[in-house]
Enzyme design. Structure first.
Site, short mmCIF file in Angstrom:
data_model
loop_
_atom_site.label_atom_id
_atom_site.label_comp_id
_atom_site.label_asym_id
_atom_site.label_seq_id
_atom_site.Cartn_x
_atom_site.Cartn_y
_atom_site.Cartn_z
N GLU A 47 -2.56 7.95 -4.16
CA GLU A 47 -2.92 7.40 -5.45
C GLU A 47 -4.26 7.97 -5.95
O GLU A 47 -5.22 8.03 -5.19
CB GLU A 47 -3.01 5.88 -5.29
N ARG B 43 0.86 -1.18 0.00
CA ARG B 43 0.00 0.00 0.00
C ARG B 43 0.90 1.23 0.00
O ARG B 43 1.92 1.28 0.68
CB ARG B 43 -0.93 0.03 1.22
N HIS C 12 -0.43 0.50 -10.35
CA HIS C 12 -1.19 -0.41 -9.49
C HIS C 12 -1.73 -1.59 -10.29
O HIS C 12 -2.94 -1.83 -10.38
CB HIS C 12 -2.35 0.34 -8.80
#
Length: 329
Positions: free
Chosen positions: A269, A240, A287
């Site tokens: 993000e 993360r 991602h």
């Protein structure tokens, strides 16, 4: 009549499963619209994405039975607040282990061997022939891979790294630690080394992050950690984004405190820390840890099956907070 809210269309067979279960409303919503939708009583289940934020304020007014998150992680949802409200949260575990470990290994190799720089060099027309010192990179075989965390994805990454002749060290729950028995290590007994977080930080040539996001792991890799690493070390993150202090990382990469970074996730993000994209010693992916056709399809199946079960009045197959279901009942 109650409906299922889907904030982003999910791959096949997900939408077919959902539509077979009940009335589906597929629409993108911003946070304010999500708050209103959850409180309206129109929907009993939401099929959500990581960008959909279910904080305590939203959940306090929510009239939902459940939330089916299209992800393994669920740090976008306040689980304690959901449980208190009797809202069951479900996820898609055990699906993307290998695909994410592949991306971790890809980032290790591409940062070490400067693959993105080399690709751009050729495409720009700068390649005029072999040279002895052209784009020299770092060795991978024989180097130390330090794993922050030792769950399924970290173990799959270790398996790949051992195949490349790397020395693998792990800290199961940084920044703290716990003892891992030989029995727990299973196939890795005698092949990997248990180490403290401090040792992982100071001895690793590659530091790969595989921890969930929590209060204890937020900014796990900060300026202090980066300064303690080898100047030749490379940071890899497929976990993360907020596990790394991105501003501190940009400074460390710019000043040569660490050599390079390979990232698939980001602190805010999809925004990047200013200056990160300008650094040549980075490999930046959007991602895509789970981005294979088969994995995303299986995630959709699990996510939709969870939602369909809750919509039909049953416990989902993959609950994050099973106590909420009995609470709701």
């Amino acid at each position: 009549m109650s409906r299922i809210l889907v904030t982003t269309e999910i791959p096949s067979p997900g939408m077919d499963i959902l539509r077979a279960a009940g009335d589906v409303d597929l629409r993108e919503v911003d946070h304010e619209q999500l708050v209103d939708a959850c409180a309206s009583g129109e929907y009993s289940v939401v099929v959500s994405q990581l960008r959909d934020r279910f904080d305590a304020e939203l959940l306090a007014s929510a009239a939902l039975v459940g939330i089916s998150n299209y992800a393994v992680g669920f740090d976008n949802i306040d689980i304690a607040a959901a449980t208190e409200r009797g809202i069951t949260v479900a996820n898609t575990p055990g699906v993307l282990t290998d695909s994410t470990a592949d991306i971790a290994m890809l980032l290790i190799l591409s940062t070490a061997r400067r693959a993105v720089e080399a690709d751009a060099f050729v495409r720009s027309g700068s390649f005029t022939g072999w040279e002895p010192e052209l784009l020299l990179g770092s060795d991978v075989s024989g180097r130390v891979l330090g794993l922050a965390g030792f769950g399924r994805i970290a173990r799959a990454t270790a398996r790949r790294a051992l195949g490349f002749g790397m020395t693998v060290k792990f800290c199961p729950r940084p920044p703290g630690d716990r003892t891992v028995s030989e029995n727990e290590l299973g196939e890795f007994a005698g092949r990997v080394e248990h180490a403290s977080w401090d040792e992982i930080v100071t001895t690793s040539d590659f530091l790969s992050l595989h921890v969930p996001l929590s209060d204890s792991t937020h900014h796990l890799v900060d300026a202090t950690v980066l300064e303690a690493m080898k100047p030749s070390a490379i940071v890899i993150n497929t976990a993360r984004g907020p596990v790394i202090d991105e501003a501190a990382l940009v400074t460390a990469l710019r000043e040569g405190t660490v050599a390079a970074a390979g990232l698939d996730v980001y602190e805010r993000e999809p925004s990047l820390e200013p200056g990160l994209a300008d650094l040549p010693n980075t490999v930046l992916l959007p991602h895509v840890g789970s981005a294979t056709v088969s994995v995303r399809s299986e995630m959709a199946r699990l996510c939709a099956t969870n939602a369909a079960a809750m919509f039909g009045g049953s416990m989902p197959p993959h609950p994050v907070n099973p106590d909420a279901w009995s609470h709701a009942g």
